[in-house]
Design an enzyme around this catalytic site. Structure first.
Site, PDB file in Angstrom:
ATOM      1  N   PHE A 164       0.860  -1.183   0.000  1.00 23.09           N
ATOM      2  CA  PHE A 164       0.000   0.000   0.000  1.00 23.09           C
ATOM      3  C   PHE A 164       0.894   1.230   0.000  1.00 23.09           C
ATOM      4  CE2 PHE A 164      -2.615   3.180   2.231  1.00 23.09           C
ATOM      5  CZ  PHE A 164      -3.867   3.010   1.678  1.00 23.09           C
ATOM      6  N   TRP A 197       8.795   3.819   3.127  1.00 25.39           N
ATOM      7  CA  TRP A 197       8.287   3.040   4.260  1.00 25.39           C
ATOM      8  C   TRP A 197       7.070   2.212   3.862  1.00 25.39           C
ATOM      9  CZ3 TRP A 197      11.910   2.423   7.445  1.00 25.39           C
ATOM     10  CH2 TRP A 197      12.763   3.466   7.802  1.00 25.39           C
ATOM     11  N   ASN A 275      -7.748   3.724   8.592  1.00 21.87           N
ATOM     12  CA  ASN A 275      -8.533   3.515   9.804  1.00 21.87           C
ATOM     13  C   ASN A 275      -8.686   2.035  10.121  1.00 21.87           C
ATOM     14  OD1 ASN A 275      -9.008   6.190  10.607  1.00 21.87           O
ATOM     15  ND2 ASN A 275     -10.692   6.413   9.155  1.00 21.87           N
ATOM     16  N   GLU A 398       0.787   4.926  10.610  1.00 21.77           N
ATOM     17  CA  GLU A 398      -0.664   5.095  10.720  1.00 21.77           C
ATOM     18  C   GLU A 398      -1.040   6.265  11.625  1.00 21.77           C
ATOM     19  OE1 GLU A 398      -1.339   3.287   8.538  1.00 21.77           O
ATOM     20  OE2 GLU A 398      -0.531   1.278   8.723  1.00 21.77           O
TER      21      GLU A 398
END
Length: 419
Positions: A164, A197, A275, A398
Site C-alpha cells: 500500500f 516506508w 482507519n 498510521e
C-alpha cells in the site's frame, strides 16, 4: 546461576541462551502464572465462545510457529515469506472482509487475532495488517468487480502479497503533500513519483499506489512487475527487523485505464484503509505489552536475589501492578472500539483514542519490563526490548502521537489545530 544451552545461528556460530524463558524454548520448569495475574478482571468473560476460539487458534499458532523462531528472524532481519500461505490457511488475511474468498469474521475476532500475533512480533502482525487492512481493503472498498475478482481470492490465501503506497519521502503526516502523480496518455495512465516506508513492497505481486491526478487523488492497482516499478528494502533498521519496509520509485509506469480504483476520489480513499489498520494496532499493541509483562513476571518469580524471589520485593510488585492496570484498561479500550465497529457506529476520531493510548502505554510497559530483566533484558533471549523497538515504528506509522492528539483535540473542541 542461570543454566544455558547453545543456540546455533545460520553462520554456524553458537551463543549461550538462558533456558526457562518465555520465548517458546522452555526447557526448565517455571513458576506458573495464575489466572489472576494473566487476566486480573476476567476480561475473557466479555468475549463470546467463538471469539475466544479464534484467539486460542491464533495463540497456538504463535506459540508453535513464531516464538521458537522470532529471535533469529529478528537478528537476521529476515521476513519468512512462506508464512503468508500459513496465515492464509488460518484465515487471517482480509479476515474482516466478506466475499471473494475472505473469511468475513467480526472486528473483535480480527482484533484478538492482531493481539495474539503482536504478542509474537509486531512485524508479523504488520504483515497481516498491510495485506488485509490496507491492500485488500483498498480493493474491497474502492475497486471494480473485475479488480476484486482478479486479486482478492489469491491475496486471501497468501498466494499473492500486496502493499500500500501512500507515504512519500517528503509527505508522511501530511499526505495531501504527495508529489507522485498520474497523467493520461491516450487511454493509459502514466505514474511517476516515489513512496517510502512501504511494507512488503519488495516481495509483493501487487501495489496499491495513491497519486495526484487532474481530478484529485486516485488509487491505482499496480502489478509490481510493471516496467518502471522498483522496490528497494530499507536497511539497516533498529525496529521491525522481522518485517520488510521499502522505498518505491515509479518511473513512467504505464497502466491501462482499468488499473484505477473507480469508486473513490480524494484522500478519503486511503484514509478509509488507514482507519482499518489503526484499529488493528489498538489491539496489537496490547499483545506486545502483555507478552513483555508476562516475560517480566516469570523472570521475577523465578529469579532470586538476597535469597528472595524478585517478585517478592515491593518495587517489583509496584511495577507489575502498573503494567496490569494499563494492559487491562487497554484491552477494554480495544474491546469497546471493536464492539462499536461491529455495530457500525464507530467514528474515526474514536480510533485515534485507542491508537494513541494503547501504543503509548505499550511502549512504556515494554521498556519497564526490559529494565526489570537487568542486563539479560538487552539480549534477544527475552522479548521486551524487541517489542519496545518494534513499537517505535508502530507509534510512528498510521499516524504519530501528535497527529492523533490533534484529531482528538479537534473532536473535543471543534477547532482544528493542524496549522
Amino acid at each position: 546461576m542461570t543454566t544455558t544451552e547453545a543456540v546455533s545461528s545460520e553462520n554456524g556460530s553458537a551463543r549461550p541462551r538462558p533456558t526457562g524463558i518465555y520465548d517458546g524454548a522452555v526447557t526448565e520448569p517455571q513458576t506458573p502464572i495464575t489466572d489472576r495475574a494473566r487476566d486480573y478482571l476476567n476480561l475473557d468473560s466479555l468475549f463470546t465462545a467463538e471469539e475466544l476460539a479464534q484467539r486460542d487458534k491464533v495463540r497456538a499458532f504463535v506459540d508453535a510457529r513464531i516464538r521458537p523462531n522470532i529471535a533469529q528472524w529478528y537478528e537476521d532481519a529476515h521476513f519468512p515469506v512462506e508464512i503468508a500461505r500459513e496465515f492464509g490457511d488460518l484465515g487471517l488475511l482480509g479476515m474482516h472482509l466478506k466475499g471473494y474468498g475472505c473469511p468475513g469474521r467480526s472486528s473483535v475476532e480480527y482484533g484478538l487475532t492482531a493481539l495474539e500475533l503482536e504478542a509474537g512480533d509486531s512485524g508479523l502482525r504488520t504483515f497481516v495488517s498491510v495485506q488485509g487492512s490496507l491492500a485488500m481493503s483498498a480493493i474491497h472498498k474502492h475497486g471494480s468487480e473485475e479488480q476484486k475478482q482478479q486479486w482478492l481470492p489469491g491475496m486471501a490465501t497468501g498466494e499473492l502479497i500486496g502493499c500500500f503506497g501512500l507515504t512519500e519521502p517528503t509527505a508522511g503526516s501530511d499526505p495531501a503533500g504527495m508529489v507522485t502523480h498520474a497523467v493520461r496518455d491516450g487511454s493509459d495512465w502514466v505514474l511517476n513519483g516515489a513512496k517510502r516506508w512501504i511494507g512488503l513492497a519488495s516481495v509483493a505481486q501487487v501495489a496499491i499506489i495513491w497519486a495526484t491526478t487532474e481530478d484529485g487523488v486516485r488509487g491505482f492497482v499496480v502489478p509490481t512487475d510493471t516496467p518502471g516499478f522498483t522496490a528497494t528494502p530499507i536497511e539497516p533498521k533498529l525496529s521491525m527487523r522481522a518485517s520488510i519496509q521499502c522505498d518505491i520509485t515509479l518511473t513512467d509506469v504505464r497502466l491501462p485505464a482499468d488499473a484505477m480504483l473507480p469508486n473513490v476520489v480524494g484522500l478519503k480513499g486511503p484514509f478509509a484503509c488507514l482507519n482499518e489498520a489503526r484499529y488493528g494496532i489498538i489491539w496489537g499493541a496490547m499483545g506486545a505489552a502483555r507478552d513483555s509483562y508476562e516475560t517480566a513476571l516469570r523472570y521475577m518469580l523465578d529469579r532470586k536475589q538476597f535469597d528472595t524471589p524478585l517478585a517478592g520485593f515491593q518495587l517489583s510488585q509496584r511495577r507489575l501492578t502498573d503494567m496490569v492496570l494499563e494492559i487491562q484498561k487497554g484491552i477494554l479500550v480495544a474491546l469497546q472500539t471493536g464492539r462499536l465497529k461491529d455495530a457500525g457506529t464507530l467514528h474515526p476520531q474514536q480510533i485515534s483514542f485507542g491508537k494513541l493510548n494503547n501504543v503509548r502505554e505499550a511502549i512504556a510497559i515494554c521498556r519497564e519490563a526490559r529494565a526489570m530483566l537487568g542486563g539479560n533484558g538487552i539480549t534477544l533471549d527475552y522479548s521486551p526490548l524487541r517489542h519496545a523497538n518494534n513499537l517505535e515504528s508502530v507509534r510512528t506509522y498510521e499516524g504519530t502521537d501528535e497527529v492523533h492528539t490533534l484529531i482528538m483535540g479537534q473532536a473535543i473542541t471543534g477547532l482544528p489545530a493542524y496549522r
